[in-house]
Design a protein around this motif. Sequence first.
Motif, PDB file in Angstrom:
ATOM      1  N   ALA A  83       0.842  -1.360   0.036  1.00 36.57           N
ATOM      2  CA  ALA A  83      -0.173   0.096  -0.011  1.00 36.57           C
ATOM      3  C   ALA A  83       0.894   1.249   0.041  1.00 36.57           C
ATOM      4  O   ALA A  83       0.219   2.495   0.022  1.00 36.57           O
ATOM      5  CB  ALA A  83      -1.023   0.190   1.348  1.00 36.57           C
ATOM      6  N   THR A  84       2.047   0.993   0.084  1.00 38.77           N
ATOM      7  CA  THR A  84       3.002   2.255   0.076  1.00 38.77           C
ATOM      8  C   THR A  84       4.135   2.417  -0.937  1.00 38.77           C
ATOM      9  O   THR A  84       4.987   3.296  -1.075  1.00 38.77           O
ATOM     10  CB  THR A  84       3.801   2.385   1.338  1.00 38.77           C
ATOM     11  N   THR A  85       4.104   1.354  -1.766  1.00 36.05           N
ATOM     12  CA  THR A  85       4.993   1.254  -3.012  1.00 36.05           C
ATOM     13  C   THR A  85       4.400   1.782  -4.190  1.00 36.05           C
ATOM     14  O   THR A  85       3.262   1.277  -4.625  1.00 36.05           O
ATOM     15  CB  THR A  85       5.492  -0.153  -3.213  1.00 36.05           C
ATOM     16  N   PRO A  86       4.653   3.034  -4.879  1.00 34.15           N
ATOM     17  CA  PRO A  86       4.131   3.472  -5.910  1.00 34.15           C
ATOM     18  C   PRO A  86       3.789   2.414  -7.147  1.00 34.15           C
ATOM     19  O   PRO A  86       2.768   2.664  -7.580  1.00 34.15           O
ATOM     20  CB  PRO A  86       5.095   4.599  -6.553  1.00 34.15           C
ATOM     21  N   ILE A  89       0.982   0.077  -6.016  1.00 34.08           N
ATOM     22  CA  ILE A  89      -0.296   1.014  -5.841  1.00 34.08           C
ATOM     23  C   ILE A  89      -1.038   1.247  -7.356  1.00 34.08           C
ATOM     24  O   ILE A  89      -2.206   1.070  -7.539  1.00 34.08           O
ATOM     25  CB  ILE A  89       0.030   2.543  -5.179  1.00 34.08           C
ATOM     26  N   ARG A  93      -4.652  -0.022  -8.613  1.00 36.02           N
ATOM     27  CA  ARG A  93      -5.571   0.892  -8.868  1.00 36.02           C
ATOM     28  C   ARG A  93      -6.054   0.507 -10.376  1.00 36.02           C
ATOM     29  O   ARG A  93      -7.382   0.696 -10.736  1.00 36.02           O
ATOM     30  CB  ARG A  93      -5.008   2.366  -8.924  1.00 36.02           C
ATOM     31  N   ALA A 144      -2.948   4.330   4.969  1.00 33.64           N
ATOM     32  CA  ALA A 144      -2.099   4.161   3.785  1.00 33.64           C
ATOM     33  C   ALA A 144      -2.900   3.497   2.574  1.00 33.64           C
ATOM     34  O   ALA A 144      -2.823   4.138   1.514  1.00 33.64           O
ATOM     35  CB  ALA A 144      -0.819   3.030   4.125  1.00 33.64           C
ATOM     36  N   GLN A 147      -5.480   6.425   1.563  1.00 30.07           N
ATOM     37  CA  GLN A 147      -4.466   7.368   0.422  1.00 30.07           C
ATOM     38  C   GLN A 147      -4.477   6.650  -1.076  1.00 30.07           C
ATOM     39  O   GLN A 147      -4.433   7.360  -1.830  1.00 30.07           O
ATOM     40  CB  GLN A 147      -3.339   7.660   1.280  1.00 30.07           C
ATOM     41  N   ALA A 148      -3.669   5.537  -0.727  1.00 25.96           N
ATOM     42  CA  ALA A 148      -3.377   4.936  -1.966  1.00 25.96           C
ATOM     43  C   ALA A 148      -4.559   4.648  -3.085  1.00 25.96           C
ATOM     44  O   ALA A 148      -4.355   4.796  -4.135  1.00 25.96           O
ATOM     45  CB  ALA A 148      -2.726   3.611  -1.821  1.00 25.96           C
ATOM     46  N   PHE A 149      -5.494   4.079  -2.490  1.00 23.23           N
ATOM     47  CA  PHE A 149      -6.581   3.430  -3.256  1.00 23.23           C
ATOM     48  C   PHE A 149      -7.950   4.263  -3.115  1.00 23.23           C
ATOM     49  O   PHE A 149      -8.751   3.946  -4.031  1.00 23.23           O
ATOM     50  CB  PHE A 149      -7.041   2.118  -3.046  1.00 23.23           C
TER      51      PHE A 149
END
Length: 337
Positions: A83-86, A89, A93, A144, A147-149
Amino acid sequence: MSATAVQTAYRHAAPDPADRFAWPSDFGTRFAVCIDTEEEFDWDSPLSRDSCGVSAIDALPDMHRWFAARGVPLTYLVDHPVATTPSSIAVLRQLMADGVTTIGTHLHPWVTPPFDEIVSPETSFAGNLDPALEGAKLDVIGAAITQAFGVKPQIYRAGRYGLGPRSLGLLAKRGYRIDSSMRSGYCYTGQGGPDFRAIDNHAFRCGPEGAMVQLPLTTIYTGMLAGGGARLHDALGRVPKGRGLASRLGLLDRVALTPEEMPLDAALTAIRAALDQGLTLLNFSFHSPTIVPGHTPYVRNARDLAAFYAWWEGVLALLSARGVRPASGHALLAALA
């Protein structure tokens, strides 16, 4: 930093029969596929905070298309490194764009801040932590994911099935509606983890004032002595080669609904038994790194990966023949309403 866990070897009591969840009349008999979507690590080595690679996530789109072509929606229970690695993510998505893919939470405490505990087998079960620390880690992973999804997660599974005596209250306070951390029939007390031998396969209300629904991971006992269940399975474990002998003689097998280490023939027998028992929801699972050879003990090479998909082909064919429809995470949440 605390050196030891606060609570270990917690035994989850059998639910009150009055708490069994009543599925909507039009729900039918369904199955769900919930994937522990996590970082890669060496399963044969001690856990480490430094093992945060998520390269296997890049293989998810091909796997996702395989299931989508067969009409099976997937629920991804995502942990902190994912959830925190671009890059991971972006992959997830993209998968969410189909409108049926569901994102939930998977907590690996050893790679989820705050890092106020010493990494050990006992502290790898989140339910063993001080409740303030367990809650803080839930806050971090929840924020996390949101924010990510762009979604607030409502489905949870503890890494290593590490549910403790305070976990459900902490989850309910944070808006979770489904927990799927209990692995029916399994016991992890030898590692300091929880004991789920009293938990059967039926969904039930849990948490403060029944605010949540528990969806245990499905485990079926098969064989001529299947009625002995967890108690007999435990007794056989105390006899040298007892479980293997019982299995070969067709007396007792414990079969979890996962392609990881469970032969296809055993899984098909277990599914037939589950349906004959009137189970409403069959809860399947596996780990996301399994789909890339070499990351887990279950798929070491291309041949193993082909067997992974062959397992699913056989399972999905049986489910279809028996009229068992798939359920997305969104459908499960809607059924709770």
